[in-house]
Enzyme design. Structure first.
Site, mmCIF file in Angstrom:
data_model
loop_
_atom_site.group_PDB
_atom_site.id
_atom_site.type_symbol
_atom_site.label_atom_id
_atom_site.label_comp_id
_atom_site.label_asym_id
_atom_site.label_seq_id
_atom_site.Cartn_x
_atom_site.Cartn_y
_atom_site.Cartn_z
ATOM 1 N N ASP A 1 3.831 -6.506 -7.836
ATOM 2 C CA ASP A 1 3.419 -5.167 -8.267
ATOM 3 C C ASP A 1 4.228 -4.707 -9.481
ATOM 4 O O ASP A 1 3.698 -4.064 -10.388
ATOM 5 C CB ASP A 1 3.588 -4.175 -7.114
ATOM 6 C CG ASP A 1 2.782 -4.575 -5.891
ATOM 7 O OD1 ASP A 1 1.669 -5.099 -6.067
ATOM 8 O OD2 ASP A 1 3.278 -4.402 -4.768
ATOM 9 N N HIS B 1 2.583 -2.894 -0.267
ATOM 10 C CA HIS B 1 2.050 -3.973 -1.095
ATOM 11 C C HIS B 1 0.535 -4.102 -0.944
ATOM 12 O O HIS B 1 0.000 -5.196 -0.881
ATOM 13 C CB HIS B 1 2.746 -5.287 -0.733
ATOM 14 C CG HIS B 1 2.392 -6.448 -1.626
ATOM 15 N ND1 HIS B 1 2.505 -6.382 -2.995
ATOM 16 C CD2 HIS B 1 1.923 -7.683 -1.338
ATOM 17 C CE1 HIS B 1 2.122 -7.549 -3.510
ATOM 18 N NE2 HIS B 1 1.751 -8.347 -2.525
#
Length: 337
Positions: free
Chosen positions: A173, A200
């Protein structure tokens, strides 16, 4: 090919010549898969690894033989389930990286993967608890928001859970955020350092663009936030059902593993990476695990950084992320119950 103007921080770590004399034994579980193979290739370059131990249900000896021809010093072995392969792969390990699991396909969310991947992660965690109980466990297998609590519950049931040693790898990310911001602002990726917190998947991924030092229009913030949260969908769609974000995930997984090696093996200070760990930050809201920047040390988690100063838009993102995370974590724990 090494004459590029700037070398990535991962490459600098991978080709470091300042390793401690005794490197680590690192296992990759799921090493013959779409993430596992490129991840193993990247880890073979690390001078902080003395023994790379690869496990999967098929093809691992071939992957290991291929990697063993690379002229770096680490020994490589490949194991399958036969002949106590998992036990042999894990015994004596310092770090275990788990990319094992089924990949996402078009239309699938990370939660759609849950039933299959939860069983895989549970069984691998039980093997780790038995054969390398002190190893650092790095969970890549999705959905990370649920699989990390599964690992924790496996260890809790055996009375050996150490919150400093279980990590959900959310580095992708941050890698995506850096790349996407660098494209929008037309700056080098080194100047696009973006903190990403939360979890996530989807709305649990919270990029803190206000902390980057760069100015964004409201439209840029909304577009970047959505792209960072759902960047994986771009890859799934582009691969037309043939796979998910395997190469970028391997890069991110190797970056985090190398950072942990720098802290635990080389003894470097001030190594900070984002990761989904047992955290007090939103514990009062029933969220036991949360990703923020974490300083890594000899035992793993050294210091959990707070979220820090955020703006109203980001407060809204976190408000949306917290209940979603709470449900994801509860799902993992319920599976183990």
């Amino acid at each position: 090919m090494f004459a590029t103007r700037q070398i990535s921080s991962l490459a600098k770590r991978a080709f470091s010549t300042t390793a401690a004399s005794n490197g680590a034994k690192v296992a990759v579980l799921g090493a013959a898969g779409g993430i596992g193979q490129p991840l193993s290739l990247l880890l073979k370059q690390s001078s902080l690894i003395s023994h790379l131990s690869l496990y999967d249900i098929v093809n691992t000896p071939g992957v290991a033989a291929d990697l063993s021809h690379i002229n770096s010093n680490s020994k490589v072995e490949g194991f399958t389930p036969k002949d106590n392969g998992l036990k042999n792969a894990l015994t004596g390990c310092d770090i275990v990286v788990i990319p094992a699991g089924v990949p996402r396909k078009p239309g699938m969310t990370r939660d759609d993967l849950f039933n299959t991947n939860a069983s895989i992660v549970r069984d691998l965690a039980q093997a780790c608890a038995e054969h390398c109980p002190k190893a650092h466990i790095l969970v890549i297998a999705n959905p990370v928001n649920s699989t990390v609590p599964i690992v924790a519950e496996v260890y809790n049931k055996k009375g050996i859970f150490d919150p400093k040693r279980v990590f959900g790898v959310t580095t992708l990310d941050v890698v995506r955020a850096s790349r996407f911001v660098s494209e929008v602002k037309k700056i080098p990726v080194e100047d696009a350092k973006i903190t990403v917190v939360g979890g996530h998947s989807g709305v649990t991924i919270v990029p803190l663009l206000s902390q980057s030092g760069h100015k964004f229009t409201e439209e840029e913030v909304k577009a970047l936030t959505h792209r960072i949260q759902f960047g994986g969908d771009e890859v799934v769609k582009a691969k037309d059902g043939a796979g998910s974000a395997t190469l970028s995930m391997a890069f991110a997984g190797a970056r985090f593993t190398n950072s942990l090696l720098e802290a635990t093996v080389a003894g470097k200070k001030g190594i900070v990476e984002p990761t989904f760990v047992k955290s007090p930050i939103f514990e009062k809201d029933g969220v036991e695990f949360f990703a923020t920047n974490v300083e890594l040390g000899p035992e793993g988690v050294e210091k959990i950084h707070p979220v820090g100063k955020i703006n109203e838009f980001e407060e809204g993102l976190i408000a949306a992320a917290v209940p979603e995370l709470k449900g994801n974590i509860a799902k993992g724990k319920k599976f183990m119950a």
